[in-house]
Design an enzyme around this catalytic site. Structure first.
Site, PDB file in Angstrom:
ATOM      1  N   ALA A  22       9.529   0.445  -5.794  1.00 20.95           N
ATOM      2  CA  ALA A  22      10.960   0.768  -5.745  1.00 20.95           C
ATOM      3  C   ALA A  22      10.842   2.201  -4.919  1.00 20.95           C
ATOM      4  O   ALA A  22       9.929   3.061  -5.181  1.00 20.95           O
ATOM      5  CB  ALA A  22      11.760   0.819  -6.945  1.00 20.95           C
ATOM      6  N   GLY A  27      11.345   0.285  -1.958  1.00 18.47           N
ATOM      7  CA  GLY A  27      11.191  -0.823  -1.238  1.00 18.47           C
ATOM      8  C   GLY A  27      10.851  -0.456   0.150  1.00 18.47           C
ATOM      9  O   GLY A  27      10.362  -1.428   1.069  1.00 18.47           O
ATOM     10  N   LYS A  71       8.115   0.835   1.768  1.00 25.68           N
ATOM     11  CA  LYS A  71       6.864   0.493   2.101  1.00 25.68           C
ATOM     12  C   LYS A  71       6.535  -0.920   2.023  1.00 25.68           C
ATOM     13  O   LYS A  71       6.059  -1.805   2.860  1.00 25.68           O
ATOM     14  CB  LYS A  71       5.766   1.139   1.186  1.00 25.68           C
ATOM     15  CG  LYS A  71       5.831   2.924   1.441  1.00 25.68           C
ATOM     16  CD  LYS A  71       4.705   3.580   0.644  1.00 25.68           C
ATOM     17  CE  LYS A  71       4.825   5.104   0.571  1.00 25.68           C
ATOM     18  NZ  LYS A  71       6.143   5.461  -0.221  1.00 25.68           N
ATOM     19  N   ASP A 109       1.468   3.412  -4.510  1.00 26.12           N
ATOM     20  CA  ASP A 109       2.122   5.025  -4.277  1.00 26.12           C
ATOM     21  C   ASP A 109       2.465   5.261  -5.722  1.00 26.12           C
ATOM     22  O   ASP A 109       3.412   5.065  -6.104  1.00 26.12           O
ATOM     23  CB  ASP A 109       3.441   4.465  -3.321  1.00 26.12           C
ATOM     24  CG  ASP A 109       4.031   5.792  -2.947  1.00 26.12           C
ATOM     25  OD1 ASP A 109       3.486   6.828  -3.448  1.00 26.12           O
ATOM     26  OD2 ASP A 109       4.841   5.775  -2.314  1.00 26.12           O
ATOM     27  N   CYS A 119       3.388  11.467  -2.692  1.00 25.69           N
ATOM     28  CA  CYS A 119       3.951  12.607  -2.240  1.00 25.69           C
ATOM     29  C   CYS A 119       3.747  13.847  -2.925  1.00 25.69           C
ATOM     30  O   CYS A 119       4.762  14.724  -3.147  1.00 25.69           O
ATOM     31  CB  CYS A 119       5.443  12.082  -2.082  1.00 25.69           C
ATOM     32  SG  CYS A 119       6.178  11.957  -3.781  1.00 25.69           S
TER      33      CYS A 119
END
Length: 435
Positions: free
Chosen positions: A258, A260, A262, A323, A376
């Site tokens: 989520a 979404g 990627k 991620d 990130c």
């Protein structure tokens, strides 16, 4: 909050900032407040709230200097209102006659008219004495950069040559970057459409499908939005699909998928069988919305990735994009409330979770498969240290050399820092499973 009668942007801003000070994220508290403010005032509201969060450490220190007696715990809204007022004067550089009276009047809307004199006196004093008040704040790195002390120390230690630039860029507004859906049109063709439409834009330097807009706008009004010609996604995040390089018919897991972006980008690259997994059911609705607008299909699964007994059917994946949940210290300029909400002790908890997710991902990856780890974050604990540890625990893990023209090499993987008019802070490492 949505039941409260709020029509003034400064009133809503004070309530939003008070909620953040009390521990809520802007994603939680701001939308219902925005709904109560006239549409023409919503941009002003967001500027007040995001700007006050962005410069909170400096403005809060200034408020403490100006207040003879600090506000009590039940008066966080008044403290927030004072910071909102100082933001207008110290950062926006609004003339006192345009900001002070309107800010003071919010006390009535907060049912705390008794504080009007205090708020007025503090803001008027700033207007008279700012030449004397500001220089001492510039000598302390916390108030000079408006970042929490623990984060300044971590970044200074981790990036002695880059920390100052990272902090400076964190206080800037991030640009809007589009990701062109090449199933519908090429990047060059879409750029030409934007320019013909009167929208100033330019090609992103690193993402082969990225376009930067010169100014923010209502993206739903851009050509092809409803037809899925593009998505909004930071350029650094767009690099994930290129690095993982999905192929037709591969089974690919987008863990922690989520909202979404990627997931969709992987499917724009290839006709792969993508599973979009996330633990938050509400956020998975965004994944479904994005897939539908872009006319793409993926299997959506709501589950805790580490609890494989409850979601995994036993078939190994050809590729996995992880991620991972992280401190988000690379995207502070987009989410300035991170400065108020994140704590030093959060980092240890996050790294433990990241290590667990990496271990789970490795177990369900095919021999010969590849795993792209991304965060990130700009903190070493959440990136290269995790990958080095993973390689120690899994002898069949081989770190790939990323032959790219962006970021800087770490002990493992590559790190991007937030750039002026460019991408956010991000980290990538690509592992191949031997076999």
């Amino acid at each position: 909050m949505s039941a409260i009668n709020i029509s003034d942007a400064r009133h809503a801003a004070a309530l939003a900032l008070a909620a953040v000070i009390s521990g809520q994220s802007l994603n939680q508290c701001l939308p219902p407040l925005e709904d109560n403010v006239p549409e023409q005032d919503r941009a002003f509201l967001r500027d007040l709230v995001l700007g006050s969060c962005r410069h909170y450490q400096r403005l809060n220190a200034l408020a403490k200097i100006l207040l003879v007696r600090p506000f009590g715990e039940s008066e966080q809204d008044l403290n927030a209102l004072l910071i909102i007022g100082l933001y207008q004067l110290a950062i926006q550089k609004k003339a006192p006659h345009a900001a002070v009276h309107a800010t003071v009047e919010v006390c009535d809307l907060l049912d705390k008219s008794y504080a009007k004199g205090v708020i007025n006196a503090c803001l008027r004093r700033y207007g008279r004495e700012y030449d004397e008040l500001l220089p001492p704040l510039d000598k302390n790195p916390v108030t000079a950069t408006s970042h929490p002390k623990w984060l300044v120390k971590m970044l200074t230690k981790a990036w002695p040559e880059h920390w100052s630039s990272i902090l400076e860029q964190n206080n800037q507004q991030a640009p809007i970057c589009l990701r062109v859906n090449t199933r519908h049109t090429s990047r060059e063709q879409y750029l030409e459409q934007l320019l013909q439409n009167g929208t100033e834009a330019s090609l992103a330097p690193f993402s082969p499908v990225g376009i930067y807009l010169k100014q923010s706008c209502d993206i739903t009004q851009l050509p092809g939005f409803t037809n899925g010609w593009f998505s909004v996604q930071d350029e650094a995040a767009q690099l994930a699909a290129t690095l993982l390089a999905p192929k037709d018919n591969e089974r690919i897991l987008d863990a922690c998928a989520a909202p979404g972006g990627k997931t969709c980008h992987l499917l724009e690259h290839a006709n792969a069988k993508v599973t979009a997994l996330d633990v938050e059911e509400k956020r998975l609705l965004r994944v479904q919305e994005n897939l539908e607008r872009l006319q793409l299909t993926a299997e959506i699964v709501c589950a805790d990735m580490a609890d494989t007994d409850n979601w995994w059917q036993g078939e190994l994946f050809d590729a996995i994009l992880l991620d991972a949940p992280c401190s988000a210290t690379g995207v502070i300029r987009r989410h300035p409330d991170i400065k108020l909400l994140r704590r030093k002790e959060d980092i240890a908890q996050l790294t433990e979770l990241q290590a667990q997710l990496l271990d789970t991902a490795w177990k369900i990856l095919k021999p010969g498969g590849r795993l792209l780890y991304a965060t990130c974050s700009v903190l070493p604990q959440e990136k290269s240290e995790q990958i080095n540890q993973c390689c120690q625990f899994h002898p069949d893990a081989k770190l790939a050399t990323l032959d790219v023209n962006w970021g800087i090499a770490c002990s493992a993987g590559r790190q991007l820092f937030p750039q002026q008019n460019g991408h956010d802070g991000f980290y990538y490492a690509l592992l191949h499973k031997q076999g």
